[in-house]
Design a protein around this motif. Structure first.
Motif, PDB file in Angstrom:
ATOM      1  N   SER A 210      40.126  56.575  35.621  1.00 22.91           N
ATOM      2  CA  SER A 210      39.564  56.333  34.241  1.00 22.91           C
ATOM      3  C   SER A 210      40.198  54.913  33.754  1.00 22.91           C
ATOM      4  CB  SER A 210      39.572  57.256  33.175  1.00 22.91           C
ATOM      5  OG  SER A 210      38.524  56.642  32.263  1.00 22.91           O
ATOM      6  N   HIS A 211      41.300  54.907  33.749  1.00 20.96           N
ATOM      7  CA  HIS A 211      42.040  53.546  33.248  1.00 20.96           C
ATOM      8  C   HIS A 211      41.990  52.552  34.072  1.00 20.96           C
ATOM      9  CE1 HIS A 211      45.415  55.222  35.779  1.00 20.96           C
ATOM     10  NE2 HIS A 211      45.889  54.005  36.050  1.00 20.96           N
ATOM     11  N   GLU A 212      41.607  52.547  35.370  1.00 22.59           N
ATOM     12  CA  GLU A 212      40.965  51.487  36.105  1.00 22.59           C
ATOM     13  C   GLU A 212      39.598  51.308  35.875  1.00 22.59           C
ATOM     14  OE1 GLU A 212      43.467  52.121  40.336  1.00 22.59           O
ATOM     15  OE2 GLU A 212      42.334  54.045  39.693  1.00 22.59           O
ATOM     16  N   LEU A 213      38.750  52.156  35.927  1.00 26.54           N
ATOM     17  CA  LEU A 213      37.352  51.946  35.815  1.00 26.54           C
ATOM     18  C   LEU A 213      37.010  51.225  34.427  1.00 26.54           C
ATOM     19  CD1 LEU A 213      36.206  55.320  36.620  1.00 26.54           C
ATOM     20  CD2 LEU A 213      35.808  53.436  37.920  1.00 26.54           C
ATOM     21  N   ILE A 214      38.072  51.554  33.493  1.00 28.24           N
ATOM     22  CA  ILE A 214      37.325  50.765  31.972  1.00 28.24           C
ATOM     23  C   ILE A 214      37.458  49.334  32.001  1.00 28.24           C
ATOM     24  CG2 ILE A 214      38.610  50.598  29.642  1.00 28.24           C
ATOM     25  CD1 ILE A 214      38.758  53.786  29.938  1.00 28.24           C
TER      26      ILE A 214
ATOM     27  N   ARG B 138      34.319  46.064  32.383  1.00 34.50           N
ATOM     28  CA  ARG B 138      34.215  44.717  31.655  1.00 34.50           C
ATOM     29  C   ARG B 138      34.421  43.589  32.299  1.00 34.50           C
ATOM     30  NH1 ARG B 138      35.070  49.429  29.612  1.00 34.50           N
ATOM     31  NH2 ARG B 138      34.556  49.508  27.224  1.00 34.50           N
ATOM     32  N   LEU B 139      35.125  43.454  33.595  1.00 32.35           N
ATOM     33  CA  LEU B 139      35.762  42.189  34.032  1.00 32.35           C
ATOM     34  C   LEU B 139      35.137  42.295  35.551  1.00 32.35           C
ATOM     35  CD1 LEU B 139      39.431  42.366  33.012  1.00 32.35           C
ATOM     36  CD2 LEU B 139      37.687  41.044  32.121  1.00 32.35           C
ATOM     37  N   GLY B 140      34.813  43.474  36.175  1.00 32.89           N
ATOM     38  CA  GLY B 140      34.249  43.443  37.592  1.00 32.89           C
ATOM     39  C   GLY B 140      35.555  43.954  38.411  1.00 32.89           C
ATOM     40  N   ALA B 141      35.167  43.399  39.802  1.00 31.46           N
ATOM     41  CA  ALA B 141      36.139  43.903  40.787  1.00 31.46           C
ATOM     42  C   ALA B 141      37.636  43.225  40.544  1.00 31.46           C
ATOM     43  CB  ALA B 141      35.355  43.417  42.030  1.00 31.46           C
ATOM     44  N   VAL B 142      38.267  43.615  39.505  1.00 30.83           N
ATOM     45  CA  VAL B 142      39.610  43.265  39.311  1.00 30.83           C
ATOM     46  C   VAL B 142      40.656  43.968  40.315  1.00 30.83           C
ATOM     47  CG1 VAL B 142      39.782  45.156  37.508  1.00 30.83           C
ATOM     48  CG2 VAL B 142      41.425  43.222  37.769  1.00 30.83           C
ATOM     49  N   GLY B 143      41.675  43.619  41.141  1.00 34.71           N
ATOM     50  CA  GLY B 143      42.469  44.315  41.914  1.00 34.71           C
ATOM     51  C   GLY B 143      42.969  45.602  41.138  1.00 34.71           C
ATOM     52  N   ARG B 144      43.052  46.714  42.013  1.00 33.05           N
ATOM     53  CA  ARG B 144      43.439  47.850  41.288  1.00 33.05           C
ATOM     54  C   ARG B 144      44.932  47.916  41.043  1.00 33.05           C
ATOM     55  NH1 ARG B 144      40.785  52.722  44.647  1.00 33.05           N
ATOM     56  NH2 ARG B 144      41.740  53.872  42.912  1.00 33.05           N
ATOM     57  N   THR B 145      45.779  47.102  41.951  1.00 30.25           N
ATOM     58  CA  THR B 145      47.203  47.103  41.825  1.00 30.25           C
ATOM     59  C   THR B 145      47.523  46.112  40.633  1.00 30.25           C
ATOM     60  OG1 THR B 145      47.066  45.442  43.344  1.00 30.25           O
ATOM     61  CG2 THR B 145      47.834  47.769  44.205  1.00 30.25           C
ATOM     62  N   ALA B 146      46.635  45.353  40.240  1.00 35.24           N
ATOM     63  CA  ALA B 146      46.726  44.293  39.171  1.00 35.24           C
ATOM     64  C   ALA B 146      46.422  45.261  38.020  1.00 35.24           C
ATOM     65  CB  ALA B 146      45.569  43.108  39.396  1.00 35.24           C
ATOM     66  N   VAL B 147      45.496  45.948  38.008  1.00 38.30           N
ATOM     67  CA  VAL B 147      45.455  47.003  36.691  1.00 38.30           C
ATOM     68  C   VAL B 147      46.844  47.467  36.346  1.00 38.30           C
ATOM     69  CG1 VAL B 147      44.193  48.967  35.696  1.00 38.30           C
ATOM     70  CG2 VAL B 147      42.917  47.231  37.212  1.00 38.30           C
ATOM     71  N   GLU B 148      47.367  48.228  37.387  1.00 37.32           N
ATOM     72  CA  GLU B 148      48.521  49.178  37.146  1.00 37.32           C
ATOM     73  C   GLU B 148      49.820  48.060  36.525  1.00 37.32           C
ATOM     74  OE1 GLU B 148      48.788  52.282  37.084  1.00 37.32           O
ATOM     75  OE2 GLU B 148      46.985  52.594  37.909  1.00 37.32           O
ATOM     76  N   SER B 149      49.902  46.781  37.132  1.00 33.78           N
ATOM     77  CA  SER B 149      50.780  45.931  36.986  1.00 33.78           C
ATOM     78  C   SER B 149      50.623  45.477  35.581  1.00 33.78           C
ATOM     79  CB  SER B 149      50.939  44.773  37.871  1.00 33.78           C
ATOM     80  OG  SER B 149      51.613  43.842  37.371  1.00 33.78           O
ATOM     81  N   ALA B 150      49.244  45.120  35.133  1.00 33.10           N
ATOM     82  CA  ALA B 150      48.929  44.710  33.973  1.00 33.10           C
ATOM     83  C   ALA B 150      49.210  45.598  32.708  1.00 33.10           C
ATOM     84  CB  ALA B 150      47.606  44.350  33.699  1.00 33.10           C
ATOM     85  N   TYR B 151      49.260  46.884  32.769  1.00 35.97           N
ATOM     86  CA  TYR B 151      49.557  48.074  31.759  1.00 35.97           C
ATOM     87  C   TYR B 151      51.052  48.074  31.827  1.00 35.97           C
ATOM     88  CZ  TYR B 151      44.804  49.895  31.958  1.00 35.97           C
ATOM     89  OH  TYR B 151      43.396  49.752  31.795  1.00 35.97           O
TER      90      TYR B 151
END
Length: 394
Positions: free
Chosen positions: A64-68, A72-85
């Motif tokens: 879910s924390h990737e889907l959110i 809003r942003l579209g196909a943002v890289g999933r590894t980039a999501v974790e790194s951003a958090y």
């Protein structure tokens, strides 16, 4: 919008009247789903904008924390999501609406909750003498560790049969002595707060009223407009806590057509008319736009319930049904799965034939995001729409 200026915030008299449609659009913009996406702010901008991103163990398309941010942003890289958090001490995990990723600058404003945890009895989780101190000492000596690395998370029984080590480190987390600095294979990685939280933020100096004022204001900004119950639910406050600080929160009382409860809005949300591009996307059931069932029904006329924990024979829409947002409306839902490089729509529920094209668009985009190159439709609630939907996804 009309401005009768009938009273002050302290009197709790509405200064603004909103139509139901205006309230819906304000809510969508506040949640980052109406208007141009903040691509420069990226995932961190989404987190700051929402104030809380809920975590959950279920992973179908993604967690879910990737889907959110994806919604809003579209196909943002999933590894980039974790790194951003988790990189650069940008966020921390704590109990808000549920277990949530929170902006690190809000650490001081959860002091009221840390104090409450320290003061409450811990039923069913008694600790042997020295267990708490041992965990803290081990983290101090060895650095960030999972519960397994600390000595084991379970006693060997059912999933809730935590070991003394797990109980101790979770207690230290609620107290604020320990913080979760990342998730590794979905396991929390713990470290001492004194190392993980910037020194300027590492304090419990704010009294409860100041903490609550801040969180109510943040909830108002993230929701755009909401009732007392909406504002309370966002960070799981009590209704009386909201009532005690609402007049000093900076939110303004409003009247929303069709709402039978008093409401408040972020004054910045009222300053301009919400305009721009509507996002077409699938929403996690834990998305903050829809995590409150009563609010979702009131704003969108859409009844939604997560059925993952409902026995299979009693499910209506499927295990992890994801609502379809398009044109600022909720038009249906889909229960997705992945089989190799195929995204499988196990059950599609469409409210109207007009939902066929946006559902196909959302499925194609989601498939590409998670590395699938095909979409297969299994069941559609309206049989006459099955063939058009299958053709549209191709």
């Amino acid at each position: 919008m009309t401005n009768p200026a009938t009273g002050s915030i302290a009197d709790q008299k509405p200064e603004v009247s909103l139509s139901a449609d205006e309230a819906r659009r304000i809510a969508l913009r506040a949640q980052g789903l109406l208007g141009a996406p903040d691509r420069r702010g990226g995932v961190r901008g989404v987190l700051r904008h929402l104030g809380a991103v809920q975590l959950d163990t279920i992973s179908v398309l993604a967690r879910s924390h990737e889907l959110i941010p994806y919604a809003r942003l579209g196909a943002v890289g999933r590894t980039a999501v974790e790194s951003a958090y988790w990189s650069d001490t940008h966020a921390f995990e704590y109990w808000s609406h549920a277990a949530c990723v929170l902006p690190i600058e809000e650490w001081p404003h959860f002091a009221f909750r840390r104090r409450a945890y320290r003061a409450r009895p811990h039923w069913h989780h008694e600790l042997p003498p020295g267990a708490y101190e041992k965990v803290v000492a081990q983290l101090r000596a060895e650095g960030p560790l999972t519960a397994t690395e600390l000595g084991g998370a379970k006693n060997g029984g059912l999933w809730w049969d935590w070991s003394a080590t797990k109980v101790a480190v979770e207690r230290a987390l609620t107290y604020g002595e320990v913080v979760c600095v990342e998730r590794r294979g979905w396991k929390r990685v713990y470290d001492l707060a004194e190392r993980a939280v910037p020194e300027a933020l590492l304090h419990d100096d704010l009294d409860d009223a100041e903490c609550l004022r801040r969180l109510v204001r943040l909830a108002g900004q993230s929701l755009g407009v909401g009732t007392r119950a909406d504002l309370a639910d966002y960070h799981r406050l009590k209704g009386e806590q909201v009532s005690a600080v609402i007049a000093d929160s900076g939110l303004v009382p409003v009247k929303v057509a069709g709402w039978d409860k008093a409401a408040w809005a972020d004054p910045e949300a009222l300053a301009t008319t919400p305009r721009g591009r509507h996002r077409t996307t699938l929403l996690s059931p834990f998305d903050s736009l829809i995590w409150d069932r009563a609010r979702t029904e009131r704003i969108f006329g859409f009844s939604h319930r997560l059925e993952a924990y409902v026995p299979r024979p009693k499910r209506v829409y499927g295990y992890f049904a994801m609502p379809l947002l398009s044109g600022g409306r909720l038009l249906g839902r889909v229960d997705p799965a992945r089989e190799g490089t195929t995204l499988v729509a196990r059950q599609v529920s469409l409210d109207t034939p007009k939902a066929v094209a946006p559902m196909a668009e959302a499925l194609r985009e989601a498939a590409g995001w998670v590395g699938c190159d095909a979409v297969r439709i299994e069941r559609v609630n309206r049989p006459e729409l099955a063939a058009p939907l299958a053709a549209a996804v191709r």
